[in-house]
Design an enzyme around this catalytic site. Sequence first.
Site, PDB file in Angstrom:
ATOM      1  N   ASP A  67       0.818  -1.205   0.000  1.00 34.29           N
ATOM      2  CA  ASP A  67       0.000   0.000   0.000  1.00 34.29           C
ATOM      3  C   ASP A  67       0.855   1.259   0.000  1.00 34.29           C
ATOM      4  O   ASP A  67       0.484   2.278  -0.576  1.00 34.29           O
ATOM      5  CB  ASP A  67      -0.925   0.007   1.220  1.00 34.29           C
ATOM      6  CG  ASP A  67      -2.043  -1.022   1.100  1.00 34.29           C
ATOM      7  OD1 ASP A  67      -2.378  -1.395  -0.041  1.00 34.29           O
ATOM      8  OD2 ASP A  67      -2.575  -1.454   2.135  1.00 34.29           O
ATOM      9  N   LEU A 218     -17.439  10.845  -2.272  1.00 34.45           N
ATOM     10  CA  LEU A 218     -17.721  10.917  -0.844  1.00 34.45           C
ATOM     11  C   LEU A 218     -16.846   9.951  -0.062  1.00 34.45           C
ATOM     12  O   LEU A 218     -16.588   8.829  -0.516  1.00 34.45           O
ATOM     13  CB  LEU A 218     -19.194  10.592  -0.562  1.00 34.45           C
ATOM     14  CG  LEU A 218     -20.227  11.529  -1.182  1.00 34.45           C
ATOM     15  CD1 LEU A 218     -21.632  10.977  -0.926  1.00 34.45           C
ATOM     16  CD2 LEU A 218     -20.087  12.935  -0.616  1.00 34.45           C
ATOM     17  N   GLU A 273       0.856   4.172   5.972  1.00 35.83           N
ATOM     18  CA  GLU A 273       2.166   4.769   6.194  1.00 35.83           C
ATOM     19  C   GLU A 273       2.018   5.997   7.090  1.00 35.83           C
ATOM     20  O   GLU A 273       0.965   6.636   7.122  1.00 35.83           O
ATOM     21  CB  GLU A 273       2.804   5.178   4.856  1.00 35.83           C
ATOM     22  CG  GLU A 273       2.978   4.041   3.871  1.00 35.83           C
ATOM     23  CD  GLU A 273       3.968   2.993   4.350  1.00 35.83           C
ATOM     24  OE1 GLU A 273       4.997   3.378   4.942  1.00 35.83           O
ATOM     25  OE2 GLU A 273       3.716   1.798   4.130  1.00 35.83           O
TER      26      GLU A 273
END
Length: 305
Positions: A67, A218, A273
């Site tokens: 990620d 959203l 992170e």
Amino acid sequence: MRQTMLFFVNPNAGHTEIRAHLLEVLEIFTQGGFDVTVHPTARAGEITDVIAAQGGRYDMVAAAGGDGTLNEAVSGLMQLENPPCLGYIPGGTVNDVASTLHLPRNCLGAAAVITGGREIRIDLGRFNQRWFAYVAGFGAFTDVAYSTDQSGKRLLGRLAYLLRGVQALGEIHPIRVRAVSGGQTVEDDVILGLVASTTSVGGFKAQLCPEVSLNDGLFEVLLVKDLKSLLDVNAVAAAILRRDFSSPFFYQMKTDRITFEFDHAVPWTLDGEFGGNVCQAEIQNHRQALRIMAPAVENLPVGEA
């Protein structure tokens, strides 16, 4: 006509599968019509810097890693006036984006999606001056991804996150927060705050609203109130497992913009992170800001690009 691809490989993300199959991945790319430039990464932030400087020259930017690798790629692409499409090979230990987009967890399958999948658009978040792809959070457990060492992640996978989370139970302290979104203001002591556009957080299905869309402009926002007793802890844990956030322990909303204010600097995580310590966080949804390759299936929570 052949297309050009800039392909980043993070050899230290989660496991070594991509290194063992790199030539096969490149063969899939070349047979799919791409001339590929491979860029192995050696430092944090390198992907962002290289994409910002060179990414506009390519038809496709692809990245293999966790990620954090994805976050770096997104941060670089958003510095370009006309960013190319992103291809992603998940290589991290948990990888929430791969779960949300139904990307294959093996690198050959993910490479095939890049050449033969469908292009979709997804929302991105802006956290003060930084970008995030799927979640910004503060409070309990949000530091697990960056405080759990990589070797522990490789050996234990999701269990490493669980163990670090259980350890953190003794370290939870309420955080006074003032959250403002549109005409709604929440001021309370909370132990966890999440701003997300995903169906998975930390490797666990954590759909924060009944209907999650990745490109409706959203965010789903969830705040967990301070817990006063072990009974409260058990009740909240059971509710989260049921994905039932209707109890008085939670504040929940959908919004395109929200501001958080704190009495002191609070650490945040962006896409797993470390995102910095801030006294104020302004978070905005940028609707359909990123083009990314996804499987050619119809059951994703997104529409066509």
